[in-house]
Design an enzyme around this catalytic site. Structure first.
Site, PDB file in Angstrom:
ATOM      1  N   MET A   1      47.048  37.592 120.472  1.00 56.95           N
ATOM      2  CA  MET A   1      47.237  36.655 119.368  1.00 56.95           C
ATOM      3  C   MET A   1      48.001  37.307 118.229  1.00 56.95           C
ATOM      4  O   MET A   1      48.126  38.518 118.159  1.00 56.95           O
ATOM      5  CB  MET A   1      45.883  36.167 118.870  1.00 56.95           C
ATOM      6  N   CYS A   2      48.463  36.484 117.348  1.00 55.00           N
ATOM      7  CA  CYS A   2      49.317  36.918 116.258  1.00 55.00           C
ATOM      8  C   CYS A   2      48.505  37.130 114.985  1.00 55.00           C
ATOM      9  O   CYS A   2      47.279  37.016 114.983  1.00 55.00           O
ATOM     10  CB  CYS A   2      50.404  35.863 116.012  1.00 55.00           C
ATOM     11  N   ARG A   3      49.204  37.439 113.911  1.00 58.88           N
ATOM     12  CA  ARG A   3      48.627  37.495 112.564  1.00 58.88           C
ATOM     13  C   ARG A   3      49.602  36.771 111.634  1.00 58.88           C
ATOM     14  O   ARG A   3      50.812  36.882 111.802  1.00 58.88           O
ATOM     15  CB  ARG A   3      48.462  38.926 112.068  1.00 58.88           C
ATOM     16  N   VAL A  91      53.536  37.926 112.305  1.00 57.78           N
ATOM     17  CA  VAL A  91      53.830  38.968 113.286  1.00 57.78           C
ATOM     18  C   VAL A  91      53.294  38.490 114.632  1.00 57.78           C
ATOM     19  O   VAL A  91      52.185  37.981 114.724  1.00 57.78           O
ATOM     20  CB  VAL A  91      53.244  40.337 112.880  1.00 57.78           C
ATOM     21  N   ASN A 118      48.805  30.860 114.858  1.00 53.11           N
ATOM     22  CA  ASN A 118      48.123  32.000 115.458  1.00 53.11           C
ATOM     23  C   ASN A 118      47.156  31.450 116.489  1.00 53.11           C
ATOM     24  O   ASN A 118      46.265  30.668 116.155  1.00 53.11           O
ATOM     25  CB  ASN A 118      47.360  32.807 114.398  1.00 53.11           C
TER      26      ASN A 118
END
Length: 305
Positions: A1-3, A91, A118
């Site tokens: 997963m993203c941030r 990100v 996200n």
């Protein structure tokens, strides 16, 4: 997963004061995230993006790259020069075997609307064709990448009236479109018999209003982490150089929403409850709304992450 993180204020902030300088900045989170659900892949190095608005009612600007955020010299240079009162930053860690390409980097833009995500839509391939068939021709043709995230944005746009040409929307319109988007995705997943969990931490803005969600298709599990902080100014302290949210008065002139707190000052940050929608109005009022669908559980044990 993203941030991801987003910032909205009455006055511009230097991007470096959000992206690179805080103790747990979004750049730090790209290689050292603390609250990720899947810690088997603690890196968010599959590209990044930043979006910002210079003035209300004008189209924002987006810069994306497939390089890891921590090693992109241009990001460092831009962050030291650009100021904005509304910032999106993301990100990326790929999900669903999607390609690492600029067209797959968040955020995306359509007219004045900007979007990032996200999480992942579980079993997305089972509903992708149905989602695409539901879109208007203009919105379908605007899709450049292959991610579930960008397709969710397209579905959101399809819920709005004239999303390309309008320069602003009421927060009620954006809130309802977000709820309708989640409900439609869930309906299609149910019809397809998908039992894989979906994580839908979405964020959208028209340059004035911000709407974001912390959401999971589960009555028991916690969604991916999401926090917010508000006050009169987000800045570094002169003596220590440490960043914190200053609360000089009762007015809220700054709101920051982030997957993980940017500072280690616990009192500055509040966890957004799981399956909750957050609105930041043009006047910087913060509203939290429970998403009362079949996954809503008022007795859910809320965890910090």
């Amino acid at each position: 997963m993203c941030r991801f993180l987003l910032y909205k204020s009455n006055s511009p902030i230097l991007l470096a004061d959000l992206l690179t300088r805080p103790a747990h900045s979004i750049i730090m989170q790209s290689f050292n995230c603390k609250l990720r659900l899947d810690m088997r892949r603690p890196m968010n190095g599959d590209g990044f993006g930043i979006g910002w608005f210079d003035e209300p009612r004008t189209q924002g600007c987006i810069f994306t790259s497939t390089l890891p955020a921590w090693s992109n010299l241009n990001l460092q240079r831009l962050a030291e020069k650009i100021k904005s009162a509304l910032v999106f930053a993301h990100v990326r860690a790929t999900t669903g075997d999607t390609a690492t390409s600029e067209s797959n980097c968040h955020p995306w833009q359509f007219g004045n609307l900007m979007w990032m995500h996200n999480g992942n839509i579980g079993g997305f391939d089972c509903i992708k064709r149905k989602l695409q068939n539901a879109l208007s021709e203009e919105i379908y043709l605007s899709i450049q990448g292959t991610t579930d995230s960008e397709h969710a944005f397209a579905l959101f746009l399809n819920m709005l009236d004239q999303p390309r040409t309008r320069v602003e929307f009421t927060y009620q319109e954006l809130r309802q479109a977000m709820l309708d988007t989640i409900a439609q995705i869930n309906e299609w997943l149910d019809e397809a018999g998908v039992d894989e969990t979906s994580l839908m931490n979405f964020a959208v803005t028209d340059g004035q209003t911000v709407v974001c969600t912390r959401y999971i298709t589960s009555c028991d599990l916690d969604a991916a982490s999401l926090f917010y902080s508000s006050g009169s100014e987000f800045k570094s302290e002169a003596d220590s150089g440490q960043y914190r949210m200053v609360k000089a008065n009762k007015r809220e002139d700054v709101v920051v929403v982030a997957s993980e707190p940017l500072t280690y000052e616990r009192s500055d940050w509040l966890a957004i409850p799981t399956n909750t929608l957050l609105v930041i109005t043009p006047k910087l009022n913060v509203h939290l709304y429970p998403i009362r669908d079949k996954y809503w559980n008022p007795h859910r044990r809320q965890l910090a992450g």
